[in-house]
Design a protein around this motif. Structure first.
Motif, PDB file in Angstrom:
ATOM      1  N   ALA A  84       0.795  -1.360   0.059  1.00 15.43           N
ATOM      2  CA  ALA A  84       0.132  -0.528  -0.056  1.00 15.43           C
ATOM      3  C   ALA A  84       0.712   1.325  -0.116  1.00 15.43           C
ATOM      4  O   ALA A  84       0.881   2.216  -0.487  1.00 15.43           O
ATOM      5  CB  ALA A  84      -1.516   0.237   1.062  1.00 15.43           C
ATOM      6  N   GLY A  85       2.250   1.451   0.496  1.00 13.77           N
ATOM      7  CA  GLY A  85       2.931   2.776   0.811  1.00 13.77           C
ATOM      8  C   GLY A  85       3.467   2.868  -0.283  1.00 13.77           C
ATOM      9  O   GLY A  85       3.425   4.094  -0.814  1.00 13.77           O
ATOM     10  N   ARG A  86       3.965   1.699  -0.971  1.00 18.57           N
ATOM     11  CA  ARG A  86       4.923   1.585  -2.703  1.00 18.57           C
ATOM     12  C   ARG A  86       3.729   2.714  -3.160  1.00 18.57           C
ATOM     13  O   ARG A  86       4.055   2.964  -3.933  1.00 18.57           O
ATOM     14  CB  ARG A  86       5.221   0.778  -2.859  1.00 18.57           C
ATOM     15  N   LEU A  87       2.268   1.917  -2.959  1.00 14.45           N
ATOM     16  CA  LEU A  87       1.771   2.189  -4.059  1.00 14.45           C
ATOM     17  C   LEU A  87       1.183   3.490  -4.508  1.00 14.45           C
ATOM     18  O   LEU A  87       1.405   3.911  -5.543  1.00 14.45           O
ATOM     19  CB  LEU A  87       0.228   1.230  -4.328  1.00 14.45           C
ATOM     20  N   ALA A  88       1.243   4.578  -3.666  1.00 13.04           N
ATOM     21  CA  ALA A  88       0.384   5.303  -3.079  1.00 13.04           C
ATOM     22  C   ALA A  88       1.628   6.064  -3.093  1.00 13.04           C
ATOM     23  O   ALA A  88       1.203   7.306  -3.501  1.00 13.04           O
ATOM     24  CB  ALA A  88       0.579   5.460  -1.075  1.00 13.04           C
ATOM     25  N   GLU A  89       3.094   6.135  -2.743  1.00 11.53           N
ATOM     26  CA  GLU A  89       3.486   6.977  -3.183  1.00 11.53           C
ATOM     27  C   GLU A  89       3.967   6.810  -4.486  1.00 11.53           C
ATOM     28  O   GLU A  89       4.403   8.604  -5.079  1.00 11.53           O
ATOM     29  CB  GLU A  89       4.408   6.294  -2.524  1.00 11.53           C
TER      30      GLU A  89
END
Length: 913
Positions: A84-89
């Protein structure tokens, strides 16, 4: 009923698009056997050899059981937070179109639905596509353009009700064997039923053919536009049907007549006999109940949509659609390719068969997916289709991709280029069942997914039949269902309210509601399963196979579409569309002068991550191969079962030569299954250029251009090692060719290379390569022959034969010794003396495997024929071959014919008339 007490359960096979029902026998939470479900309307109890071996492909060995983050095993919370974090980033820095997903027909409909909803609906990227693009996209595009919807009009019973069945670009006997068996039975019951096979290769499917047309590759559109012109010339068009239910006839006929429409000219362009061609034209035009069954040989072309369209045009022009035993019938390659399309898995779709260009569709889906606090942000137009998607990754436009249940580094054209693009991509997320696939080498985040017998949901087969694929066992370790993984990521991205699913039934019901949402019943959105939207979990668990549409008006489903002549177009009329035949884009030249055809083999599936776990499925075709016409082989000095090399667009391919008069001159065939996990260099995709159909985006995988030459090898060897000896890295060194072949209790390696065996110190090589020392050996340096074995504490650990594979004995006896060794049983004195021979004293070699179900070899079959068993039935009675799935019956008949041709005394023809 609990898992531990369940003795019998119904589910659906995970292989091809036939969608066979399976009954699984359970003991203590394990599947110990499978058989065909006699009550499932797709197969009525039949299973092919792959389906029959499903229980042999299970087990925890080789499975992914824990998430990995940057190469390190982590817990689920850490992995999901990272996804989730890397997709959002990535989205924040580069926008939603920097994100992409690539899905698979191996996913269940519920997995597909949630993935499509997340990527298109809430991440806002249009770049979500599926490997169904590689097999079905052209058929889909043609159906939509002509009939108004991705709606196969036929069902399997139509094969049995037809007067004529035309198989175009489909080796049904190997790729959809249960349908082949249904057609065989139909032909027996109705002697008037005729079968025509149109294919560049003479395949096992031709065994049923009353007429075979061995067309030039790529000439299919010319054949069917010629058929249309022939029908018009001879007054064989259904003018009443055309006037009431279609548009576009005159323009389509005018285009078909642009080229010389004489039978002689069409036959010359297709390279077939004019008399045989006119026979086909007459049969097609004279019968009303005609089914044309077509598959990858039609679809996988840079003009695949037009080829499908040319077939549909002929059916519309003759009124041969919407009737029992009639229609253009595209047969699906994967178990849930259709289910994936239902929920919008293709990049040019939204959901529930709605498209970006459909009036009001974007707003409709937005309204449906909106919650109290969340509003979807769907993209305004279609995204990149499969080949273009990976080209965008290569260019750096897409910076994060999530790949689920498929391996594009093997299956796509220019496979090495795809692998290189993924290696450079900043974020590659992979959801996968197996721990050792080519794709994992380029993955940043690996998510362990559930597999067949663990997954719980629905699939849709080639005849629009929705069936339950039930979860019968718990996933191993920490593996999880794909829908759960996607929903957990969505929750971490802030979309939890829209992804609050507790069970696949919740997803299915939402999907069913969307299919009926603002669906006005005018026939333009014919995918409608809204009558299933009221299912509770109990009803969902008990769901029996049913064909869509499933509506209030048709609560039991709809076996056949367009029976009233009303189509899913704006005015209810089907469209005949002009087709201008085009040849393959991949051109032959002085260097690459061979036309390459690719496809499946009988006992394997995709990249063999599942089928290779059942050792008996590796016996029929155990190594990558190249089928060559005898005259081409003679010209190039190729020997049958020797080694050869192909050079293509993106690499080379090494395999065994199979000399076959079934090939046309100048044409070759290779299987698609082998990857770097199973052989030196056997990626069919590396031989193909990335040319695609401009409408469908489907790549031209049937029309490669390659160079062919012998693969120089001074020696060949067979090494069999115990399953627990990891010798792969050492064995691959200094070999120009290797193939890894799983056995029941050991692993076999076929090796070839240089220097000459007579100059090679094999005993030194064995000492360097294997962890167990040489115990027994026998060599003949003059001929470069050697046999050796390693025995440790009385147990067999490895066995070697230096020499061509033709000298191999049957390895079943040897495999049993490895089984005993794994159980700690030492060799008996007599067995030790026979180890180098690898067989009992005086035992006969059974030869190449013919019947995988019952493990019957060619030697036993030939002996039985010579002793008087000269029919398939007699061979079955004696040896059991051909009595289970029936896939080997064409091969049995060929062996009978070969023996009849070579027998010193005539063998009577006792086949049933």
């Amino acid at each position: 009923m609990s898992r531990t007490s369940m003795q019998d359960a119904r589910t659906t096979c995970p292989y091809c698009g036939v969608g066979c029902g399976v009954r699984a026998e359970m003991q203590q939470g394990r599947i110990v056997g499978v058989e065909g479900d006699t009550e499932h309307p797709a197969n009525h109890g039949r299973l092919c050899v792959k389906g029959s071996a499903l229980h042999e492909t299970l087990g925890k060995q080789g499975r992914l059981t824990r998430p990995r983050l940057d190469g390190v095993e982590v817990d689920w919370a850490t992995a999901l937070d990272a996804v989730a974090g890397r997709l959002a980033e990535t989205q924040s820095e580069h926008g939603p179109e920097a994100l992409a997903g690539y899905l698979s027909g191996q996913l269940l409909t519920e997995d597909y639905y949630v993935a499509n909803k997340l990527f298109k609906g809430f991440l806002g990227t249009p770049h979500l596509d599926t490997n169904s693009r590689l097999c079905m996209a052209s058929a889909v595009a043609a159906y939509k353009r002509s009939l108004g919807a991705d709606a196969v009009p036929c069902n399997y019973e139509d094969l049995e009700d037809a007067e004529l069945v035309v198989l175009a670009g489909s080796n049904l006997a190997w790729n959809h064997p249960v349908l082949f068996q249904r057609l065989r039975v139909a032909k027996t019951r109705n002697p008037l039923l005729r079968v025509v096979v149109i294919d560049p290769r003479i395949t096992d499917t031709c065994e049923l053919a009353d007429l075979y047309l061995g067309v030039r590759p790529g000439s299919d559109a010319r054949l069917f536009t010629g058929l249309l012109a022939w029908m018009a010339e001879r007054g064989k068009l259904d003018r009443v049907y055309l006037e009431r239910h279609t548009r576009g006839l005159e323009e389509t006929l005018a285009e078909a007549r642009q080229d010389d429409a004489s039978v002689e000219a069409i036959a010359a362009d297709c390279d077939v006999d004019p008399e045989r061609l006119e026979t086909f034209f007459y049969w097609f035009a004279s019968q009303l109940h005609v089914v044309t069954l077509y598959s990858q040989g039609i679809n996988q072309s840079s003009s695949g949509t037009d080829k499908c369209q040319a077939i549909i045009n002929c059916h519309l022009a003759g009124g041969k659609i919407g009737l029992p035993g009639a229609g253009p019938f595209s047969i699906t390659g994967q178990p849930n390719a259709m289910g994936g399309r239902e929920v919008g898995g293709l990049a040019n779709q939204l959901a529930a068969h709605m498209d970006y260009h459909s009036p009001g569709a974007l707003e409709r889906v937005t309204r449906f997916w909106s919650t109290d606090s969340l509003v979807p942000r769907l993209p305004k137009g279609p995204g990149h289709k499969a080949v273009a998607l990976f080209e965008a990754i290569e260019r750096g436009e897409i910076r994060a991709v999530w790949i689920m249940a498929t391996n594009p580094t093997v299956s796509l054209p220019e496979a090495h280029r795809v692998r290189a693009a993924l290696a450079r991509c900043p974020l590659v997320i992979v959801s996968e069942c197996m721990a050792d696939t080519d794709l994992l080498e380029v993955a940043d985040i690996v998510l362990p997914a559930s597999g067949w017998s663990e997954k719980d949901g629905t699939v849709t087969n080639s005849e629009r039949r929705i069936s339950r694929q039930r979860g019968l066992m718990a996933p191993p370790g920490e593996a999880r269902h794909d829908w759960w993984i996607i929903s957990e990521v969505a929750r971490r991205l802030g979309f939890g309210e829209a992804f609050d699913y507790g069970h696949p039934a919740d997803i299915f019901v939402e999907h069913a509601r969307l299919s009926g949402f603002e669906n006005e019943g005018d026939g333009r959105r014919c995918f409608d399963i809204s009558a299933l939207a009221g299912l509770d979990r109990q009803g969902y668990d008990a769901l029996t196979p049913i064909q869509w549409p499933v509506t209030r008006q048709a609560p039991q489903g709809t076996p056949r579409l367009f029976e009233d002549g009303h189509f899913a177009t704006s005015d209810g009329r089907a469209r005949l569309v002009p087709v201008s035949p085009r040849g393959p884009v991949q051109a032959l030249g002085e260097h690459r002068r061979f036309r390459l055809n690719t496809g499946r083999v009988r006992d394997q599936w995709h990249t063999m991550t599942r089928t290779a776990r059942a050792p008996r499925l590796m016996n029929h075709r155990s190594e990558p191969f190249i089928e060559v016409h005898p005259e081409d082989a003679r010209e190039l000095g190729l020997a049958d079962q020797g080694l050869a090399r192909l050079e293509g667009e993106d690499g080379d391919y090494r395999g065994r030569v199979r000399i076959s008069p079934a090939q046309r001159r100048g044409e070759l065939f290779v299987p698609i299954h082998w990857s770097d996990r199973f052989s030196t260099s056997a990626l069919a995709g590396a031989l193909l250029a990335s040319h695609v159909d401009p409408l469908s985006g489907q790549p031209e995988s049937k029309h490669g251009a390659v160079a062919l030459a012998t693969l120089p090898s001074a020696w060949e060897a067979t090494l069999v090692v115990a399953a627990d000896l990891d010798v792969g890295a050492q064995v691959r060194r200094e070999t120009g060719y290797w193939a890894r072949i799983p056995m029941a209790h050991a692993e076999r390696w076929q090796l070839a290379g240089a220097p000459a065996a007579a100059e090679r110190d094999w005993l030194a090589w064995l000492a360097e390569t294997l962890p167990v020392a040489v115990s027994l050996w026998c060599d003949d340096p003059a001929d470069g022959r050697l046999r050796a074995a390693g025995i440790e504490v009385g147990r067999l650990r490895w066995w070697l034969m230096v020499g061509p594979p033709a000298e191999l004995p049957g390895l079943a006896w040897l495999d049993e010794r490895f089984a005993e060794a794994a159980e700690g049983i030492a060799l008996e004195a007599g067995q030790r003396r026979r180890i180098l021979a690898a067989c009992e004293d005086g035992a006969a070699d059974d030869g190449p495997l013919v019947c995988s179900c019952h493990q019957v070899g060619q030697g036993a079959i030939t002996s039985a024929i010579r002793e008087g068993d000269t029919s398939v039935e007699a061979l079955g009675a004696r040896l059991a071959c051909g009595t289970q799935c029936g896939s080997c019956i064409p091969e049995l008949k060929s062996l009978i014919e070969e023996e009849r041709a070579h027998a010193s005394h005539p063998i009577p023809d006792v086949e049933p008339a």
